[in-house]
Design an enzyme around this catalytic site. Sequence first.
Site, PDB file in Angstrom:
ATOM      1  N   LYS A   1       6.226  -5.633 -12.259  1.00 19.13           N
ATOM      2  CA  LYS A   1       6.494  -4.315 -12.866  1.00 19.13           C
ATOM      3  C   LYS A   1       7.308  -3.429 -11.924  1.00 19.13           C
ATOM      4  O   LYS A   1       8.303  -2.826 -12.330  1.00 19.13           O
ATOM      5  CB  LYS A   1       5.169  -3.603 -13.240  1.00 19.13           C
ATOM      6  CG  LYS A   1       4.287  -4.379 -14.186  1.00 19.13           C
ATOM      7  CD  LYS A   1       3.008  -3.637 -14.518  1.00 19.13           C
ATOM      8  CE  LYS A   1       2.111  -3.322 -13.348  1.00 19.13           C
ATOM      9  NZ  LYS A   1       1.506  -4.514 -12.681  1.00 19.13           N
TER      10      LYS A   1
ATOM     11  N   ARG B   1      -3.416   2.065 -18.536  1.00 23.89           N
ATOM     12  CA  ARG B   1      -4.121   0.834 -18.173  1.00 23.89           C
ATOM     13  C   ARG B   1      -5.423   0.684 -18.931  1.00 23.89           C
ATOM     14  O   ARG B   1      -6.114  -0.322 -18.760  1.00 23.89           O
ATOM     15  CB  ARG B   1      -4.458   0.907 -16.693  1.00 23.89           C
ATOM     16  CG  ARG B   1      -3.628  -0.007 -15.824  1.00 23.89           C
ATOM     17  CD  ARG B   1      -4.043   0.303 -14.409  1.00 23.89           C
ATOM     18  NE  ARG B   1      -3.804  -0.735 -13.486  1.00 23.89           N
ATOM     19  CZ  ARG B   1      -2.747  -0.755 -12.675  1.00 23.89           C
ATOM     20  NH1 ARG B   1      -1.804   0.141 -12.762  1.00 23.89           N
ATOM     21  NH2 ARG B   1      -2.647  -1.706 -11.781  1.00 23.89           N
TER      22      ARG B   1
ATOM     23  N   ARG C   1       3.468 -10.755  -0.585  1.00 27.59           N
ATOM     24  CA  ARG C   1       4.260  -9.523  -0.818  1.00 27.59           C
ATOM     25  C   ARG C   1       4.304  -8.613   0.411  1.00 27.59           C
ATOM     26  O   ARG C   1       3.297  -8.393   1.077  1.00 27.59           O
ATOM     27  CB  ARG C   1       3.659  -8.747  -1.996  1.00 27.59           C
ATOM     28  CG  ARG C   1       4.343  -7.403  -2.192  1.00 27.59           C
ATOM     29  CD  ARG C   1       4.030  -6.776  -3.486  1.00 27.59           C
ATOM     30  NE  ARG C   1       2.625  -6.399  -3.598  1.00 27.59           N
ATOM     31  CZ  ARG C   1       2.137  -5.737  -4.639  1.00 27.59           C
ATOM     32  NH1 ARG C   1       2.931  -5.397  -5.638  1.00 27.59           N
ATOM     33  NH2 ARG C   1       0.860  -5.440  -4.696  1.00 27.59           N
TER      34      ARG C   1
ATOM     35  N   ARG D   1      -0.030  -4.307   1.408  1.00 31.12           N
ATOM     36  CA  ARG D   1      -0.988  -3.362   0.834  1.00 31.12           C
ATOM     37  C   ARG D   1      -2.423  -3.797   1.101  1.00 31.12           C
ATOM     38  O   ARG D   1      -2.714  -4.981   1.117  1.00 31.12           O
ATOM     39  CB  ARG D   1      -0.757  -3.266  -0.679  1.00 31.12           C
ATOM     40  CG  ARG D   1       0.126  -2.101  -1.049  1.00 31.12           C
ATOM     41  CD  ARG D   1       0.566  -2.100  -2.460  1.00 31.12           C
ATOM     42  NE  ARG D   1      -0.442  -2.355  -3.471  1.00 31.12           N
ATOM     43  CZ  ARG D   1      -0.179  -2.375  -4.770  1.00 31.12           C
ATOM     44  NH1 ARG D   1       1.039  -2.125  -5.203  1.00 31.12           N
ATOM     45  NH2 ARG D   1      -1.120  -2.632  -5.642  1.00 31.12           N
TER      46      ARG D   1
ATOM     47  N   ARG E   1      -8.609  -7.509  -9.188  1.00 29.92           N
ATOM     48  CA  ARG E   1      -7.597  -6.777  -9.969  1.00 29.92           C
ATOM     49  C   ARG E   1      -7.180  -7.571 -11.206  1.00 29.92           C
ATOM     50  O   ARG E   1      -6.965  -7.000 -12.283  1.00 29.92           O
ATOM     51  CB  ARG E   1      -6.371  -6.475  -9.087  1.00 29.92           C
ATOM     52  CG  ARG E   1      -6.619  -5.332  -8.113  1.00 29.92           C
ATOM     53  CD  ARG E   1      -5.677  -5.377  -6.925  1.00 29.92           C
ATOM     54  NE  ARG E   1      -4.294  -5.211  -7.295  1.00 29.92           N
ATOM     55  CZ  ARG E   1      -3.258  -5.609  -6.533  1.00 29.92           C
ATOM     56  NH1 ARG E   1      -3.489  -6.219  -5.374  1.00 29.92           N
ATOM     57  NH2 ARG E   1      -2.034  -5.407  -6.931  1.00 29.92           N
TER      58      ARG E   1
HETATM   59  P1  AP5 Z   1       5.769  -6.437  -7.897  1.00 22.71           P
HETATM   60  O1  AP5 Z   1       7.006  -6.042  -8.569  1.00 22.71           O
HETATM   61  O2  AP5 Z   1       5.350  -5.683  -6.689  1.00 22.71           O
HETATM   62  O3  AP5 Z   1       4.569  -6.549  -8.953  1.00 22.71           O
HETATM   63  P2  AP5 Z   1       3.753  -5.419  -9.734  1.00 22.71           P
HETATM   64  O4  AP5 Z   1       3.541  -5.898 -11.111  1.00 22.71           O
HETATM   65  O5  AP5 Z   1       4.393  -4.086  -9.550  1.00 22.71           O
HETATM   66  O6  AP5 Z   1       2.403  -5.532  -8.922  1.00 22.71           O
HETATM   67  P3  AP5 Z   1       1.411  -4.408  -8.376  1.00 22.71           P
HETATM   68  O7  AP5 Z   1       0.464  -5.100  -7.442  1.00 22.71           O
HETATM   69  O8  AP5 Z   1       2.148  -3.230  -7.818  1.00 22.71           O
HETATM   70  O9  AP5 Z   1       0.696  -4.017  -9.660  1.00 22.71           O
HETATM   71  P4  AP5 Z   1      -0.634  -3.311  -9.803  1.00 22.71           P
HETATM   72  O10 AP5 Z   1      -0.582  -2.964 -11.229  1.00 22.71           O
HETATM   73  O11 AP5 Z   1      -1.835  -4.071  -9.376  1.00 22.71           O
HETATM   74  O12 AP5 Z   1      -0.551  -2.138  -8.721  1.00 22.71           O
HETATM   75  P5  AP5 Z   1      -0.454  -0.572  -8.844  1.00 22.71           P
HETATM   76  O13 AP5 Z   1       0.215  -0.079  -7.641  1.00 22.71           O
HETATM   77  O14 AP5 Z   1       0.055  -0.171 -10.188  1.00 22.71           O
HETATM   78  O15 AP5 Z   1       5.914  -7.995  -7.522  1.00 22.71           O
HETATM   79  C1  AP5 Z   1       4.885  -8.679  -6.818  1.00 22.71           C
HETATM   80  C2  AP5 Z   1       5.523  -9.678  -5.833  1.00 22.71           C
HETATM   81  O16 AP5 Z   1       6.169 -10.716  -6.584  1.00 22.71           O
HETATM   82  C3  AP5 Z   1       6.602  -9.078  -4.928  1.00 22.71           C
HETATM   83  O17 AP5 Z   1       6.503  -9.700  -3.674  1.00 22.71           O
HETATM   84  C4  AP5 Z   1       7.922  -9.454  -5.611  1.00 22.71           C
HETATM   85  O18 AP5 Z   1       8.982  -9.602  -4.692  1.00 22.71           O
HETATM   86  C5  AP5 Z   1       7.563 -10.791  -6.284  1.00 22.71           C
HETATM   87  N1  AP5 Z   1       8.244 -11.001  -7.547  1.00 22.71           N
HETATM   88  C6  AP5 Z   1       8.463 -10.095  -8.536  1.00 22.71           C
HETATM   89  N2  AP5 Z   1       9.080 -10.668  -9.583  1.00 22.71           N
HETATM   90  C7  AP5 Z   1       9.235 -11.985  -9.270  1.00 22.71           C
HETATM   91  C8  AP5 Z   1       9.812 -13.105  -9.961  1.00 22.71           C
HETATM   92  N3  AP5 Z   1      10.340 -12.985 -11.183  1.00 22.71           N
HETATM   93  N4  AP5 Z   1       9.779 -14.294  -9.350  1.00 22.71           N
HETATM   94  C9  AP5 Z   1       9.246 -14.431  -8.105  1.00 22.71           C
HETATM   95  N5  AP5 Z   1       8.708 -13.424  -7.393  1.00 22.71           N
HETATM   96  C10 AP5 Z   1       8.693 -12.203  -7.967  1.00 22.71           C
HETATM   97  O19 AP5 Z   1      -1.993  -0.151  -8.820  1.00 22.71           O
HETATM   98  C11 AP5 Z   1      -2.768  -0.290  -7.656  1.00 22.71           C
HETATM   99  C12 AP5 Z   1      -4.142   0.308  -7.895  1.00 22.71           C
HETATM  100  O20 AP5 Z   1      -4.030   1.719  -8.179  1.00 22.71           O
HETATM  101  C13 AP5 Z   1      -4.929  -0.256  -9.078  1.00 22.71           C
HETATM  102  O21 AP5 Z   1      -5.632  -1.449  -8.732  1.00 22.71           O
HETATM  103  C14 AP5 Z   1      -5.873   0.922  -9.386  1.00 22.71           C
HETATM  104  O22 AP5 Z   1      -6.925   0.981  -8.465  1.00 22.71           O
HETATM  105  C15 AP5 Z   1      -4.973   2.135  -9.171  1.00 22.71           C
HETATM  106  N6  AP5 Z   1      -4.263   2.530 -10.394  1.00 22.71           N
HETATM  107  C16 AP5 Z   1      -2.911   2.543 -10.584  1.00 22.71           C
HETATM  108  N7  AP5 Z   1      -2.622   2.958 -11.843  1.00 22.71           N
HETATM  109  C17 AP5 Z   1      -3.805   3.212 -12.438  1.00 22.71           C
HETATM  110  C18 AP5 Z   1      -4.163   3.626 -13.752  1.00 22.71           C
HETATM  111  N8  AP5 Z   1      -3.239   3.869 -14.686  1.00 22.71           N
HETATM  112  N9  AP5 Z   1      -5.477   3.767 -14.034  1.00 22.71           N
HETATM  113  C19 AP5 Z   1      -6.431   3.537 -13.096  1.00 22.71           C
HETATM  114  N10 AP5 Z   1      -6.162   3.115 -11.845  1.00 22.71           N
HETATM  115  C20 AP5 Z   1      -4.852   2.949 -11.520  1.00 22.71           C
END
Ligand code: AP5
Length: 216
Positions: free
Chosen positions: A16, A91, A130, A163, A174
Amino acid sequence: MDTLRIILLGPPGAGKGTQAKSMSESLGLVHISSGDLLRDHQNRGTELGMTARDYMKKGLLVPDNLIIGMIEERIKMEDVESGYILDGFPRTVQQAQSLEKALENQGESIDKVANIVVSDQELIHRLGGRWICRQCQQPFHEINSPPQIEGKCDTCNGELYQREDDTSDAVVQRIKVFGEQTNPLIEYYSTRGTLVSIDGEGSIEQVRQSLIGAVS
Ligand code: AP5
């Protein structure tokens, strides 16, 4: 160009953040990441940041009442006039309903919800390798998309870090939380006719092309 409001839905590690960053540049949209906003609160030591950290470290969702206000405030700012990409929000069904209501009050709605589909095994591989830029949040992967200089961001030369919720225990948690609390949104947006599912296991460029095609 018309205003475009997009949600990127998908499990942790689906890509994402990677895709939202590049799509926001090519489509001229603002990238709004709920995770980045929460991490910014943590870095600034706000009360919200400190409360959120306990949940995030364990791989749990931050309570809806804390998140909803933060995002609703962000999508009212002037810079989002031509549209935005929401990454990581909503979410839960409650977050989706609140967003829908807030947009309705402004005479607006979500145009497309892109659901990025990736297997659990691939998610674990991606998150385990990552590295993220402290300055511009650009994600890298030590095998799939390594930086040109180890430990440095290709885009802004910032320092790369891992992270604290990318530990194997937190990643498993997660993914479980996504299945239980976020998966119902697929049905929610499917019934509204805005959902499109994308195979997220191609190369970063292939996934980008599919997404651009689906939302344009
Ligand atoms: P990346 O693009 O970083 O993936 P992502 O989907 O953004 O993963 P996140 O871990 O950031 O998602 P998340 O939803 O858990 O975290 P968030 O920060 O929102 O790609 C991942 C890796 O793969 C990278 O190394 C990249 O280079 C590689 N890659 C990407 N595409 C690829 C491809 N096609 N092929 C190969 N490699 C690839 O949330 C974190 C925490 O915050 C949550 O757990 C929760 O506690 C809180 N939080 C955030 N939003 C909310 C909400 N709305 N409600 C409640 N809690 C929330």
